[in-house]
Design a protein around this motif. Structure first.
Motif, PDB file in Angstrom:
ATOM      1  N   SER A   7       0.850  -1.187   0.000  1.00  0.00           N
ATOM      2  CA  SER A   7       0.000   0.000   0.000  1.00  0.00           C
ATOM      3  C   SER A   7       0.890   1.242   0.000  1.00  0.00           C
ATOM      4  N   GLU A   8       0.290   2.424  -0.158  1.00  0.00           N
ATOM      5  CA  GLU A   8       1.070   3.654  -0.183  1.00  0.00           C
ATOM      6  C   GLU A   8       1.806   3.871   1.132  1.00  0.00           C
ATOM      7  N   ASP A   9       1.129   3.647   2.261  1.00  0.00           N
ATOM      8  CA  ASP A   9       1.779   3.824   3.561  1.00  0.00           C
ATOM      9  C   ASP A   9       2.897   2.809   3.762  1.00  0.00           C
ATOM     10  N   ALA A  10       2.636   1.565   3.358  1.00  0.00           N
ATOM     11  CA  ALA A  10       3.655   0.527   3.507  1.00  0.00           C
ATOM     12  C   ALA A  10       4.859   0.818   2.620  1.00  0.00           C
ATOM     13  N   ALA A  11       4.596   1.353   1.432  1.00  0.00           N
ATOM     14  CA  ALA A  11       5.697   1.696   0.538  1.00  0.00           C
ATOM     15  C   ALA A  11       6.562   2.798   1.146  1.00  0.00           C
ATOM     16  N   ARG A  12       5.917   3.775   1.771  1.00  0.00           N
ATOM     17  CA  ARG A  12       6.667   4.862   2.411  1.00  0.00           C
ATOM     18  C   ARG A  12       7.532   4.315   3.548  1.00  0.00           C
ATOM     19  N   ARG A  13       6.967   3.395   4.314  1.00  0.00           N
ATOM     20  CA  ARG A  13       7.755   2.787   5.396  1.00  0.00           C
ATOM     21  C   ARG A  13       8.921   1.984   4.819  1.00  0.00           C
ATOM     22  N   ASN A  14       8.699   1.330   3.695  1.00  0.00           N
ATOM     23  CA  ASN A  14       9.756   0.550   3.071  1.00  0.00           C
ATOM     24  C   ASN A  14      10.946   1.434   2.710  1.00  0.00           C
ATOM     25  N   VAL A  15      10.654   2.605   2.155  1.00  0.00           N
ATOM     26  CA  VAL A  15      11.727   3.544   1.827  1.00  0.00           C
ATOM     27  C   VAL A  15      12.470   3.963   3.091  1.00  0.00           C
ATOM     28  N   ASN A  16      11.734   4.201   4.177  1.00  0.00           N
ATOM     29  CA  ASN A  16      12.378   4.578   5.434  1.00  0.00           C
ATOM     30  C   ASN A  16      13.279   3.470   5.967  1.00  0.00           C
ATOM     31  N   TYR A  17      12.827   2.214   5.857  1.00  0.00           N
ATOM     32  CA  TYR A  17      13.656   1.098   6.298  1.00  0.00           C
ATOM     33  C   TYR A  17      14.918   0.990   5.439  1.00  0.00           C
ATOM     34  N   THR A 134       8.240   3.697  -4.906  1.00  0.00           N
ATOM     35  CA  THR A 134       7.950   5.126  -4.963  1.00  0.00           C
ATOM     36  C   THR A 134       7.258   5.496  -6.269  1.00  0.00           C
ATOM     37  N   PRO A 135       6.129   6.213  -6.235  1.00  0.00           N
ATOM     38  CA  PRO A 135       5.515   6.708  -7.466  1.00  0.00           C
ATOM     39  C   PRO A 135       6.422   7.727  -8.140  1.00  0.00           C
ATOM     40  N   PRO A 136       6.340   7.849  -9.478  1.00  0.00           N
ATOM     41  CA  PRO A 136       7.287   8.694 -10.215  1.00  0.00           C
ATOM     42  C   PRO A 136       7.393  10.119  -9.705  1.00  0.00           C
ATOM     43  N   HIS A 137       6.298  10.740  -9.300  1.00  0.00           N
ATOM     44  CA  HIS A 137       6.353  12.150  -8.929  1.00  0.00           C
ATOM     45  C   HIS A 137       7.021  12.397  -7.579  1.00  0.00           C
ATOM     46  N   LEU A 138       7.339  11.320  -6.840  1.00  0.00           N
ATOM     47  CA  LEU A 138       7.997  11.467  -5.535  1.00  0.00           C
ATOM     48  C   LEU A 138       9.408  10.880  -5.520  1.00  0.00           C
ATOM     49  N   ARG A 139       9.929  10.488  -6.674  1.00  0.00           N
ATOM     50  CA  ARG A 139      11.219   9.810  -6.702  1.00  0.00           C
ATOM     51  C   ARG A 139      12.370  10.708  -6.263  1.00  0.00           C
ATOM     52  N   GLY A 140      12.315  11.990  -6.616  1.00  0.00           N
ATOM     53  CA  GLY A 140      13.371  12.887  -6.164  1.00  0.00           C
ATOM     54  C   GLY A 140      13.431  12.949  -4.650  1.00  0.00           C
ATOM     55  N   SER A 141      12.263  13.033  -4.015  1.00  0.00           N
ATOM     56  CA  SER A 141      12.194  13.079  -2.554  1.00  0.00           C
ATOM     57  C   SER A 141      12.733  11.789  -1.944  1.00  0.00           C
ATOM     58  N   PRO A 288      16.130  17.910   1.254  1.00  0.00           N
ATOM     59  CA  PRO A 288      15.425  19.047   0.670  1.00  0.00           C
ATOM     60  C   PRO A 288      15.755  19.251  -0.805  1.00  0.00           C
ATOM     61  N   SER A 289      16.975  18.920  -1.227  1.00  0.00           N
ATOM     62  CA  SER A 289      17.327  19.049  -2.645  1.00  0.00           C
ATOM     63  C   SER A 289      16.539  18.063  -3.499  1.00  0.00           C
ATOM     64  N   GLY A 290      16.353  16.854  -2.983  1.00  0.00           N
ATOM     65  CA  GLY A 290      15.552  15.872  -3.710  1.00  0.00           C
ATOM     66  C   GLY A 290      14.110  16.317  -3.862  1.00  0.00           C
ATOM     67  N   LYS A 291      13.541  16.875  -2.803  1.00  0.00           N
ATOM     68  CA  LYS A 291      12.172  17.387  -2.887  1.00  0.00           C
ATOM     69  C   LYS A 291      12.077  18.542  -3.878  1.00  0.00           C
ATOM     70  N   LEU A 292      13.075  19.412  -3.869  1.00  0.00           N
ATOM     71  CA  LEU A 292      13.062  20.534  -4.794  1.00  0.00           C
ATOM     72  C   LEU A 292      13.189  20.053  -6.240  1.00  0.00           C
ATOM     73  N   LEU A 343      20.060  13.221  -9.937  1.00  0.00           N
ATOM     74  CA  LEU A 343      20.577  12.291 -10.940  1.00  0.00           C
ATOM     75  C   LEU A 343      19.938  10.916 -10.796  1.00  0.00           C
ATOM     76  N   ARG A 344      19.800  10.439  -9.567  1.00  0.00           N
ATOM     77  CA  ARG A 344      19.205   9.116  -9.363  1.00  0.00           C
ATOM     78  C   ARG A 344      17.744   9.093  -9.813  1.00  0.00           C
ATOM     79  N   ALA A 345      17.019  10.165  -9.536  1.00  0.00           N
ATOM     80  CA  ALA A 345      15.629  10.228  -9.987  1.00  0.00           C
ATOM     81  C   ALA A 345      15.555  10.315 -11.505  1.00  0.00           C
ATOM     82  N   LEU A 346      16.470  11.048 -12.126  1.00  0.00           N
ATOM     83  CA  LEU A 346      16.524  11.147 -13.580  1.00  0.00           C
ATOM     84  C   LEU A 346      16.806   9.785 -14.195  1.00  0.00           C
ATOM     85  N   GLN A 347      17.705   9.025 -13.593  1.00  0.00           N
ATOM     86  CA  GLN A 347      17.973   7.666 -14.063  1.00  0.00           C
ATOM     87  C   GLN A 347      16.734   6.779 -13.920  1.00  0.00           C
ATOM     88  N   ALA A 348      16.048   6.894 -12.785  1.00  0.00           N
ATOM     89  CA  ALA A 348      14.861   6.074 -12.545  1.00  0.00           C
ATOM     90  C   ALA A 348      13.769   6.369 -13.563  1.00  0.00           C
TER      91      ALA A 348
END
Length: 430
Positions: A7-17, A134-141, A288-292, A343-348
């Motif tokens: 799920s979206e929440d579980a995916a967010r936790r996965n990134v944190n782990y 991570t959904p595409p629009h949040l990959r930089g973050s 913050p740079s990734g979010k920007l 760069l990593r988000a651009l590659q993704a």
């Protein structure tokens, strides 16, 4: 790959782990890296200069990682990311202990090469799992979070490594050799803790492929279903990875040695603290740079950060005092934390989903192959030109030559991305 499992929440936790894993493993890397220059000197490496020894030691690591990153990425597409990451983390723990066994620098090179195998199982596969989650629009973050966690580990590592060395020698009264071994034991314990986090908390975000798919080298350069601009993006990113890997490794592993040469009275603990300080200043801007980058564009942030970072590399040997050198080193660190998540988000955004593990691994391999050549090149250049008199006022001397080569090559490869890569995500959104 199959359908989403989280799920979206579980995916967010996965990134944190996964960010926690990157922090733990990076802490181990950062903890031991500043120890190597004086550790090699203590082991009396023979006829080779210490700079070249350091370069070969670094290259042994990145060579095995370069050769195996893409195969392990492909294996994770079939078996699942979690299994590969767990096995690599456990292997890293074992190899940390093995660093205490060799009695000469060649033995360290052998263990360091094996450590590259563990790294190939963790880094590119972990990055692929972050992208899966991570959904595409949040990959930089998400990439910013991963980069920040990794860099915080590298930042704290030198502080802890220097502190452990001091504690072992001054408080515990251990011999010099045993004091150098002490941080490696701590690194092994960290890796075991990381493996526990993977086992209990990390989850594959997509179902593995049900069948084995053989991917030729031609398909890595020209994946099925990509249009002309997508292929151009991928190939430029391959070239950027190789040249950037060369440029960064020509200088990065040499920084502790550079400080030893320029400021021989600093001592191991102070060198570790200063490198950690410079990296810490930069690490804070990654998230913050990734979010920007998600808002203003990944390419724009990468190019801006890249130009400043490689300009900072050129400036480092021109520092007329130690604190000016640390200022330039900090500027370089901050700028890389601006460019790296973008760069990593651009590659993704460029990599097709069905072969994501393989292609992310291939990008990692290209970077590492550049590093294989860059590290001994930088070390040899520093050994050859360190005492060269250019006939110019201090601090301009032969030390500037490897820094200049690294910086100019980096500026060139950033320019390639600026000229030829188009940001597909922003086009699609428009």
């Amino acid at each position: 790959m199959g359908s989403y499992l989280l799920s979206e929440d579980a995916a967010r936790r996965n990134v944190n782990y996964l960010a926690t894993i990157d922090f733990i493993i990076s802490l181990g890397f950062g903890l031991i890296m500043p120890l190597f220059p004086l550790y090699l000197s203590m082991l009396e490496g023979g006829s080779l200069e210490v700079g070249l020894q350091l370069g070969i030691l670094f290259s042994a690591f990145v060579l095995t990682r370069a050769l195996l990153a893409a195969p392990f990425g492909n294996l994770s597409d079939r078996l699942g990311r979690k299994r590969i990451i767990l096995a690599g983390t456990l292997l890293y723990a074992v190899l940390s202990l093995l660093f205490t066994v060799p009695e000469d620098w060649l033995g360290l090179v052998f263990v360091r090469g094996l450590q590259g195998v563990a790294s190939a199982m963790v880094w590119p596969v972990s990055e692929a799992l972050v992208i899966d989650s991570t959904p595409p629009h949040l990959r930089g973050s998400s990439m910013g979070k991963i980069v920040m966690s990794s860099n915080l580990g590298m930042v704290l590592g030198p502080f802890i490594g220097g502190g452990l060395f001091w504690f072992a020698e001054e408080v515990l009264g251990l011999s010099e050799t045993a004091s150098y071994h002490f941080p490696f034991y701590f690194t092994a314990a960290l890796a075991i803790a990381g493996a526990a986090v993977v086992w209990f908390y990390v989850t594959d975000a997509r179902a593995p492929r049900a069948h084995k798919t053989k991917i030729s080298f031609r398909q890595l350069l020209r994946p099925d279903g990509m249009d002309a601009q997508g292929l151009t993006n991928l190939r430029i990113l391959y070239a950027n990875a190789a040249m950037e890997g060369f440029a960064l490794s020509a200088i990065g592993p040499m920084m502790a040695y550079f400080l030893v040469l320029e400021y021989p009275d600093l001592g191991q603990t102070m060198i570790s603290v200063l490198i950690g300080l410079a990296m810490g200043i930069g690490a804070m801007v990654a998230f913050p740079s990734g979010k920007l980058a998600d808002r203003v564009g990944r390419k724009r942030m990468f190019v801006l950060g890249g130009y400043v970072a490689f300009g900072g590399i050129i400036a480092i040997p021109f520092g007329w005092t130690l604190w000016v050198v640390i200022l330039f080193l900090s500027l370089r660190s901050m700028a890389f934390q601006v460019s790296s998540p973008a760069l990593r988000a651009l590659q993704a955004d460029t990599v097709p989903e069905e072969v994501r593990g393989r292609l992310i691994g291939m990008l990692e391999s290209m970077s590492n192959m550049g590093s294989v050549l860059g590290a001994p090149f930088g070390g040899l250049m520093l050994d050859l030109f360190y005492e060269m008199d250019l006939g110019l006022p201090s601090p301009v001397d032969g030390t500037m030559i490897p820094f200049m080569v690294s910086g100019l090559l980096g500026i060139f490869t950033v320019s390639l991305v600026q000229m030829f890569v188009k940001e597909r995500r922003r086009q699609a959104k428009a």
